[in-house]
Design an enzyme around this catalytic site. Structure first.
Site, PDB file in Angstrom:
ATOM      1  N   ASP A  51      -7.183   4.163  -4.382  1.00 58.00           N
ATOM      2  CA  ASP A  51      -7.659   4.242  -3.183  1.00 58.00           C
ATOM      3  C   ASP A  51      -8.325   5.687  -2.905  1.00 58.00           C
ATOM      4  O   ASP A  51      -8.726   6.282  -3.669  1.00 58.00           O
ATOM      5  CB  ASP A  51      -6.768   3.817  -2.073  1.00 58.00           C
ATOM      6  CG  ASP A  51      -7.480   3.175  -0.701  1.00 58.00           C
ATOM      7  OD1 ASP A  51      -7.666   2.143  -0.641  1.00 58.00           O
ATOM      8  OD2 ASP A  51      -7.484   4.182   0.190  1.00 58.00           O
ATOM      9  N   LYS A  67       0.794  -1.267  -0.184  1.00 61.67           N
ATOM     10  CA  LYS A  67      -0.031  -0.034  -0.088  1.00 61.67           C
ATOM     11  C   LYS A  67       0.925   1.376   0.182  1.00 61.67           C
ATOM     12  O   LYS A  67       2.067   1.249   0.453  1.00 61.67           O
ATOM     13  CB  LYS A  67      -0.974  -0.104   1.374  1.00 61.67           C
ATOM     14  CG  LYS A  67      -2.256   0.981   1.214  1.00 61.67           C
ATOM     15  CD  LYS A  67      -3.288   0.071   0.588  1.00 61.67           C
ATOM     16  CE  LYS A  67      -4.264   0.917   0.337  1.00 61.67           C
ATOM     17  NZ  LYS A  67      -5.696   0.279  -0.024  1.00 61.67           N
TER      18      LYS A  67
HETATM   19  P1  NDP Z   1     -12.816   8.054  -2.905  1.00 58.58           P
HETATM   20  O1  NDP Z   1     -11.934   8.787  -2.539  1.00 58.58           O
HETATM   21  O2  NDP Z   1     -13.514   7.616  -4.225  1.00 58.58           O
HETATM   22  O3  NDP Z   1     -14.114   8.145  -1.597  1.00 58.58           O
HETATM   23  C1  NDP Z   1     -13.961   8.194  -0.358  1.00 58.58           C
HETATM   24  C2  NDP Z   1     -15.109   8.566   0.022  1.00 58.58           C
HETATM   25  O4  NDP Z   1     -15.098   8.504   1.588  1.00 58.58           O
HETATM   26  C3  NDP Z   1     -15.583  10.178  -0.271  1.00 58.58           C
HETATM   27  O5  NDP Z   1     -17.247  10.359  -0.113  1.00 58.58           O
HETATM   28  C4  NDP Z   1     -15.190  10.711   1.191  1.00 58.58           C
HETATM   29  O6  NDP Z   1     -15.467  11.957   1.363  1.00 58.58           O
HETATM   30  C5  NDP Z   1     -15.347   9.871   2.005  1.00 58.58           C
HETATM   31  N1  NDP Z   1     -14.258   9.948   3.271  1.00 58.58           N
HETATM   32  C6  NDP Z   1     -13.000   9.899   3.071  1.00 58.58           C
HETATM   33  N2  NDP Z   1     -12.448   9.920   4.020  1.00 58.58           N
HETATM   34  C7  NDP Z   1     -13.237  10.433   4.908  1.00 58.58           C
HETATM   35  C8  NDP Z   1     -13.289  10.709   6.555  1.00 58.58           C
HETATM   36  N3  NDP Z   1     -12.192  10.879   7.070  1.00 58.58           N
HETATM   37  N4  NDP Z   1     -14.323  11.085   7.128  1.00 58.58           N
HETATM   38  C9  NDP Z   1     -15.533  10.868   6.286  1.00 58.58           C
HETATM   39  N5  NDP Z   1     -15.538  10.503   4.969  1.00 58.58           N
HETATM   40  C10 NDP Z   1     -14.726  10.211   4.534  1.00 58.58           C
HETATM   41  O7  NDP Z   1     -12.397   6.487  -2.137  1.00 58.58           O
HETATM   42  P2  NDP Z   1     -13.062   4.997  -2.353  1.00 58.58           P
HETATM   43  O8  NDP Z   1     -14.421   4.896  -2.711  1.00 58.58           O
HETATM   44  O9  NDP Z   1     -11.978   4.458  -3.335  1.00 58.58           O
HETATM   45  O10 NDP Z   1     -12.378   4.275  -0.877  1.00 58.58           O
HETATM   46  C11 NDP Z   1     -13.545   4.206   0.153  1.00 58.58           C
HETATM   47  C12 NDP Z   1     -13.205   3.258   0.870  1.00 58.58           C
HETATM   48  O11 NDP Z   1     -13.010   1.759   0.317  1.00 58.58           O
HETATM   49  C13 NDP Z   1     -11.668   3.204   1.581  1.00 58.58           C
HETATM   50  O12 NDP Z   1     -11.671   2.738   2.842  1.00 58.58           O
HETATM   51  C14 NDP Z   1     -10.735   2.391   0.756  1.00 58.58           C
HETATM   52  O13 NDP Z   1      -9.499   1.724   1.295  1.00 58.58           O
HETATM   53  C15 NDP Z   1     -11.509   1.224   0.629  1.00 58.58           C
HETATM   54  N6  NDP Z   1     -11.365   0.356  -0.644  1.00 58.58           N
HETATM   55  C16 NDP Z   1     -11.239   0.911  -1.999  1.00 58.58           C
HETATM   56  C17 NDP Z   1     -11.148   0.110  -3.148  1.00 58.58           C
HETATM   57  C18 NDP Z   1     -11.123   0.602  -4.229  1.00 58.58           C
HETATM   58  O14 NDP Z   1     -10.827  -0.146  -5.346  1.00 58.58           O
HETATM   59  N7  NDP Z   1     -11.020   2.049  -4.651  1.00 58.58           N
HETATM   60  C19 NDP Z   1     -10.904  -1.371  -2.903  1.00 58.58           C
HETATM   61  C20 NDP Z   1     -11.227  -1.594  -1.634  1.00 58.58           C
HETATM   62  C21 NDP Z   1     -11.289  -0.903  -0.558  1.00 58.58           C
HETATM   63  P3  NDP Z   1     -14.881  13.292   0.892  1.00 58.58           P
HETATM   64  O15 NDP Z   1     -15.169  13.380  -0.576  1.00 58.58           O
HETATM   65  O16 NDP Z   1     -15.752  14.210   1.573  1.00 58.58           O
HETATM   66  O17 NDP Z   1     -13.470  13.298   1.366  1.00 58.58           O
HETATM   67  O1  2IT Z   2      -7.895  -1.491  -0.612  1.00 61.65           O
HETATM   68  C1  2IT Z   2      -7.799  -2.210  -1.966  1.00 61.65           C
HETATM   69  O2  2IT Z   2      -7.990  -3.149  -2.130  1.00 61.65           O
HETATM   70  C2  2IT Z   2      -7.554  -1.184  -2.879  1.00 61.65           C
HETATM   71  N1  2IT Z   2      -7.621   0.117  -2.720  1.00 61.65           N
HETATM   72  C3  2IT Z   2      -7.568  -1.684  -4.470  1.00 61.65           C
HETATM   73  C4  2IT Z   2      -6.129  -2.130  -4.653  1.00 61.65           C
HETATM   74  C5  2IT Z   2      -5.696  -2.470  -6.018  1.00 61.65           C
HETATM   75  O3  2IT Z   2      -4.812  -2.919  -6.144  1.00 61.65           O
HETATM   76  O4  2IT Z   2      -6.773  -2.634  -6.813  1.00 61.65           O
END
Ligand code: NDP
Ligand code: 2IT
Length: 444
Positions: A166, A126
């Site tokens: 992420d 990561k």
């Molecule tokens: P994005 O940046 O696309 O979206 C994040 C969302 O969460 C936004 O709505 C953001 O609001 C909100 N958010 C972020 N930080 C905070 C905080 N501290 N308090 C409240 N709201 C918050 O990220 P993703 O959707 O990609 O990721 C979301 C979660 O999923 C994370 O935990 C990530 O690690 C996990 N994840 C992501 C994967 C991926 O493929 N993208 C895969 C597996 C897990 P704002 O815009 O206001 O910051």
């Molecule tokens: O938390 C996760 O699994 C991710 N942000 C996606 C990682 C990836 O390599 O697609």
């Protein structure tokens, strides 16, 4: 003192002020207690747990960049290459002001077991930066990404370490990062996933984490005699994971009534309009107030609140520790039957235990959100083949992977006498494969 307790104590002592990392290690090692204790001497002699909790390599670097007014800024970049026992390091990059080494280590540690659960050949890693993409121009984002990759490109490659998105890193950032990697290294290779379709991306990657979450929930509910159809669902977050979780939940017949960002949350009595949400968040990059302004059925509230809404299913899809014990009590009192994590470690340990103690079906993130990284591994496979599969092909593979993950987790829980405890099941199933690979490769 037991071996597990010794290692937990060591991690806390050797990694001070890294609370999220301590939390992730505790959660995993507590689950593994039953496996370790069966053969404690052997595990201890081989220092398996010490090797597991110490990253193979941890990079920290300076990222200088110039804003639109000519002002120079310096951020910190990180990449933690945690464990390569089963394949090249694989895991996202997070750009958010809260990023520090403890956060990246918790995410990298979780990623080891998640990636193992996918059944694909990917190790755990990561990275990220404390850079805040909010409010920056496209040129400023490009300047930052180019500077970040100028350093990172020395340590990654299609067969060594393959970052992805992420929080704060989506298609736009991956494009800038990829362009700079290719420019410096001269290689057109699958060094990043989440690429656009025009230069080696995979169909379904954008949707994969959210869709995969719902395929997992669907399988978990079915195997417990339930169904998504007609269920009221609350989702937190309004980013990549949340948007496609909402879309798939609706396709499967659920009614999603909430979403949130870091400023506030929406309750939409008619169900979230996912196309409007995509337009506001993916295209216009605006706040949720813009969604509420255009939708009569939507109420906007400042702060935190999605867990107060009565629902059958809760899907935390924003960030770590966003669902605590008080939220868990409210959800249980309101009759929630299933909680499944789209985000990484969104539920505190106390809240997770409360759900399990109250018979709520609980899908831990390392299993339920593994669809994103699994599809990233499918993107790597397509890049190696120099082919692009169809949406239907990738989507079907994703669905099969998520169903297999559920059953492997379910079986592992049953085998150790913890039926329906998918937290223990996921940690054990993920661990077994990694340990097998570590043992086979000797002391490295
Ligand atoms: P994005 O940046 O696309 O979206 C994040 C969302 O969460 C936004 O709505 C953001 O609001 C909100 N958010 C972020 N930080 C905070 C905080 N501290 N308090 C409240 N709201 C918050 O990220 P993703 O959707 O990609 O990721 C979301 C979660 O999923 C994370 O935990 C990530 O690690 C996990 N994840 C992501 C994967 C991926 O493929 N993208 C895969 C597996 C897990 P704002 O815009 O206001 O910051
Ligand atoms: O938390 C996760 O699994 C991710 N942000 C996606 C990682 C990836 O390599 O697609």
């Amino acid at each position: 003192m037991s071996y597990v307790d010794e290692v937990i104590e060591m991690v806390i002592k050797q990694n001070p002020a890294e609370d999220e990392f301590h939390q992730a290690v505790k959660e995993v090692l507590e689950s593994l207690r039953v496996v370790i204790e069966e053969n404690e001497e052997e595990f201890k002699k081989n220092a398996i747990l010490e090797r597991l909790v110490n990253p193979e390599r941890q990079l920290k670097f300076r990222v200088p960049w110039v804003d639109d007014n000519g002002q120079v800024h310096v951020n910190t970049g990180y990449r933690v290459q945690f464990n390569s026992a089963i394949g090249p390091y694989k895991g996202g990059l997070r750009f958010h002001p809260s990023v520090n080494i403890g956060i990246i280590k918790f995410l990298g540690f979780e990623q080891i077991f998640k990636n193992s659960l996918t059944g694909l050949a990917i190790g755990g890693g990561k990275g990220g930066s404390d850079f805040d993409p909010k409010g920056k121009s496209d040129r400023e984002i490009m300047a930052f990404c180019q500077s970040f990759m100028t350093e990172l490109c020395k340590y990654i490659g299609a067969d060594t370490d393959v970052p992805a998105g992420d929080i704060g890193v989506g298609g736009r950032e991956i494009g800038f990062l990829y362009g700079q990697y290719k420019r410096i290294r001269g290689l057109s290779e699958g060094v990043l996933t989440g690429k656009a379709l025009s230069y080696g991306g995979s169909l379904t990657r954008t949707e994969a984490t959210g869709y995969g979450l719902l395929y997992f929930v669907d399988e978990m509910l079915r195997s417990n005699g339930e169904d998504i159809k007609g269920k009221t669902i609350v989702v937190s977050g309004a980013g990549n994971v949340a948007i496609y979780a909402i879309e798939k939940a609706q396709q499967l017949g659920g009614k999603v009534v909430t979403c949130s960002d870091s400023s506030g949350w929406i309750y939409d009595s008619e169900g979230i309009d996912v196309n409007l949400l995509k337009e506001v968040k993916e295209q216009r990059r605006e706040r949720l107030t813009a969604y509420a302004a255009e939708r009569d059925s939507a109420e906007y509230h400042e702060g935190k609140g999605v867990w107060t809404i009565k629902c059958d299913i809760a899907l935390p899809c924003a960030t770590q520790n966003e669902l605590d014990i008080d939220d868990a009590k409210t959800l249980v009192a309101n009759g929630v039957i299933a909680v499944s994590e789209g985000a990484n470690m969104p539920t505190t340990i106390e809240a997770t235990e409360y759900f399990l103690d109250n018979g709520v079906l609980f899908g831990p993130g390392k299993a339920s959100n593994a669809g994103g990284v699994a599809t990233s591994a499918l993107e790597m496979a397509q890049n190696s083949q120099r082919l692009q599969w169809t949406f239907e092909e990738v989507d079907l593979k994703l669905k099969t992977i998520m169903q297999n993950i559920f059953h492997n987790v379910d079986d592992a829980a049953k085998n150790y006498g913890f039926e329906k405890n998918y937290v223990i099941g996921a940690n054990i199933a993920g661990f077994e494969k990694v340990v097998d690979a570590m043992n086979a490769q000797g002391i490295v």
